[in-house]
Design a protein around this motif. Structure first.
Motif, PDB file in Angstrom:
ATOM      1  N   ILE A 240      -3.260   1.806 -10.434  1.00  8.54           N
ATOM      2  CA  ILE A 240      -2.602   1.984  -9.129  1.00  8.54           C
ATOM      3  C   ILE A 240      -1.500   0.933  -8.947  1.00  8.54           C
ATOM      4  CG2 ILE A 240      -4.222   0.611  -7.761  1.00  8.54           C
ATOM      5  CD1 ILE A 240      -3.891   2.781  -5.580  1.00  8.54           C
ATOM      6  N   GLY A 241      -1.715  -0.256  -9.497  1.00  5.38           N
ATOM      7  CA  GLY A 241      -0.660  -1.269  -9.478  1.00  5.38           C
ATOM      8  C   GLY A 241       0.545  -0.804 -10.285  1.00  5.38           C
ATOM      9  N   LEU A 242       0.273  -0.213 -11.434  1.00  2.00           N
ATOM     10  CA  LEU A 242       1.355   0.324 -12.264  1.00  2.00           C
ATOM     11  C   LEU A 242       2.104   1.436 -11.528  1.00  2.00           C
ATOM     12  CD1 LEU A 242       2.824   0.304 -14.977  1.00  2.00           C
ATOM     13  CD2 LEU A 242       1.094   1.911 -15.828  1.00  2.00           C
ATOM     14  N   TYR A 243       1.374   2.291 -10.825  1.00  4.56           N
ATOM     15  CA  TYR A 243       2.020   3.353 -10.031  1.00  4.56           C
ATOM     16  C   TYR A 243       2.960   2.742  -8.986  1.00  4.56           C
ATOM     17  CZ  TYR A 243      -1.767   6.410 -11.775  1.00  4.56           C
ATOM     18  OH  TYR A 243      -2.647   7.117 -12.549  1.00  4.56           O
ATOM     19  N   GLY A 244       2.501   1.696  -8.325  1.00  5.25           N
ATOM     20  CA  GLY A 244       3.331   1.024  -7.324  1.00  5.25           C
ATOM     21  C   GLY A 244       4.582   0.418  -7.938  1.00  5.25           C
ATOM     22  N   VAL A 245       4.450  -0.160  -9.120  1.00  6.66           N
ATOM     23  CA  VAL A 245       5.601  -0.756  -9.807  1.00  6.66           C
ATOM     24  C   VAL A 245       6.618   0.328 -10.181  1.00  6.66           C
ATOM     25  CG1 VAL A 245       6.337  -1.960 -11.918  1.00  6.66           C
ATOM     26  CG2 VAL A 245       4.357  -2.795 -10.626  1.00  6.66           C
ATOM     27  N   VAL A 246       6.136   1.490 -10.624  1.00  5.91           N
ATOM     28  CA  VAL A 246       7.054   2.583 -10.973  1.00  5.91           C
ATOM     29  C   VAL A 246       7.847   3.019  -9.736  1.00  5.91           C
ATOM     30  CG1 VAL A 246       7.170   5.013 -11.689  1.00  5.91           C
ATOM     31  CG2 VAL A 246       5.745   3.392 -12.974  1.00  5.91           C
TER      32      VAL A 246
ATOM     33  N   ASP B 200       0.628   9.643  -5.362  1.00  6.80           N
ATOM     34  CA  ASP B 200       1.146  10.988  -5.100  1.00  6.80           C
ATOM     35  C   ASP B 200       2.109  11.424  -6.208  1.00  6.80           C
ATOM     36  OD1 ASP B 200      -0.332  11.073  -2.761  1.00  6.80           O
ATOM     37  OD2 ASP B 200       1.370  10.541  -1.477  1.00  6.80           O
ATOM     38  N   LEU B 201       2.988  10.518  -6.629  1.00  3.08           N
ATOM     39  CA  LEU B 201       3.969  10.827  -7.662  1.00  3.08           C
ATOM     40  C   LEU B 201       3.291  11.238  -8.967  1.00  3.08           C
ATOM     41  CD1 LEU B 201       7.023  10.755  -8.485  1.00  3.08           C
ATOM     42  CD2 LEU B 201       6.639   8.395  -9.199  1.00  3.08           C
ATOM     43  N   PHE B 202       2.206  10.548  -9.315  1.00  2.52           N
ATOM     44  CA  PHE B 202       1.516  10.813 -10.568  1.00  2.52           C
ATOM     45  C   PHE B 202       0.342  11.791 -10.411  1.00  2.52           C
ATOM     46  CE2 PHE B 202       3.794   6.959 -11.610  1.00  2.52           C
ATOM     47  CZ  PHE B 202       4.240   7.225 -12.894  1.00  2.52           C
ATOM     48  N   GLY B 203       0.117  12.278  -9.187  1.00  5.19           N
ATOM     49  CA  GLY B 203      -0.975  13.224  -8.953  1.00  5.19           C
ATOM     50  C   GLY B 203      -2.344  12.602  -9.141  1.00  5.19           C
ATOM     51  N   ALA B 204      -2.467  11.319  -8.923  1.00  5.53           N
ATOM     52  CA  ALA B 204      -3.735  10.611  -9.094  1.00  5.53           C
ATOM     53  C   ALA B 204      -4.541  10.661  -7.801  1.00  5.53           C
ATOM     54  CB  ALA B 204      -3.469   9.160  -9.481  1.00  5.53           C
TER      55      ALA B 204
ATOM     56  N   LEU C 101       0.825  -1.206   0.000  1.00  2.00           N
ATOM     57  CA  LEU C 101       0.000   0.000   0.000  1.00  2.00           C
ATOM     58  C   LEU C 101       0.859   1.255   0.000  1.00  2.00           C
ATOM     59  CD1 LEU C 101      -2.876  -1.086   2.416  1.00  2.00           C
ATOM     60  CD2 LEU C 101      -2.842  -1.111  -0.085  1.00  2.00           C
ATOM     61  N   ILE C 102       2.022   1.197   0.627  1.00  2.00           N
ATOM     62  CA  ILE C 102       2.930   2.353   0.625  1.00  2.00           C
ATOM     63  C   ILE C 102       3.401   2.640  -0.794  1.00  2.00           C
ATOM     64  CG2 ILE C 102       5.170   3.197   1.426  1.00  2.00           C
ATOM     65  CD1 ILE C 102       4.654   1.521   4.012  1.00  2.00           C
ATOM     66  N   PHE C 103       3.801   1.596  -1.528  1.00  5.69           N
ATOM     67  CA  PHE C 103       4.219   1.779  -2.921  1.00  5.69           C
ATOM     68  C   PHE C 103       3.085   2.391  -3.752  1.00  5.69           C
ATOM     69  CE2 PHE C 103       7.555  -1.607  -2.246  1.00  5.69           C
ATOM     70  CZ  PHE C 103       8.638  -0.827  -2.612  1.00  5.69           C
TER      71      PHE C 103
END
Length: 169
Positions: free
Chosen positions: A128-134, A96-100, A88-90
């Motif tokens: 959101i999974g993709l955001y975590g992977v990034v 936050d990183l992508f402003g979503a 969940l942290i990722f």
């Protein structure tokens, strides 16, 4: 006459699941540097933020980089609780990183939805999974370097304590 060797039940889990496998690989000729690399990549792949993917990821990375598979997978498994704690942290950091916008998340809810309808789950949580992977991709090199440099002195020390049968003559 008593046996001075500790019984398996008295042997610590750390010794049985970490020290012994690493020692066995060192005794078979794997270099301390390669063992430390396997430990580092095992930890990094073990915290990959998508449940159920770490074994294949570690296998692929291990084959590509010619890492010691047993050590890699021991350490991948050891960090499973850390993976659960950081998923969940990722994902939140990625939002936050992508402003979503923040999507309501909980591991039990996500697992329930995944098993109910995998395609709908991907539609709802794929980004959101993709955001975590990034975020993982950004942090993994730092984690790999840190774990490598922390583990290397310990592996070197363990290597010095191993008896090599062919070198004792």
């Amino acid at each position: 006459m008593t046996d001075a060797t500790p019984s398996p039940s008295k042997e610590s889990l750390w010794r049985r699941w970490v020290v012994k496998p690493v020692s066995a690989q060192l005794a078979q000729g794997t270099s301390p540097a390669k063992i430390s690399q396997a430990i580092a990549f095992g930890v990094a792949t073990g915290v990959f933020p998508l449940l159920g993917t770490t074994a294949l990821l570690a296998l692929g990375v291990g084959m590509l980089l010619k890492l010691n598979q047993p050590v890699l997978h021991v350490f991948r498994e050891l960090v499973y609780p850390v993976q659960l704690a950081t998923i969940l942290i990722f994902m939140r950091t990625g939002e936050d990183l992508f402003g979503a916008a923040h999507v309501p998340l909980s591991i039990p809810m996500m697992m329930e939805r995944f098993f109910a309808d995998p395609m709908q789950f991907l539609a709802e949580f794929g980004m959101i999974g993709l955001y975590g992977v990034v975020v993982w991709l950004l942090l993994a090199p730092l984690l790999i370097a840190a774990v490598y440099f922390i583990s290397r002195p310990f592996v070197d020390k363990l290597h010095k304590h191993i008896r090599f049968p062919n070198h004792d003559a």
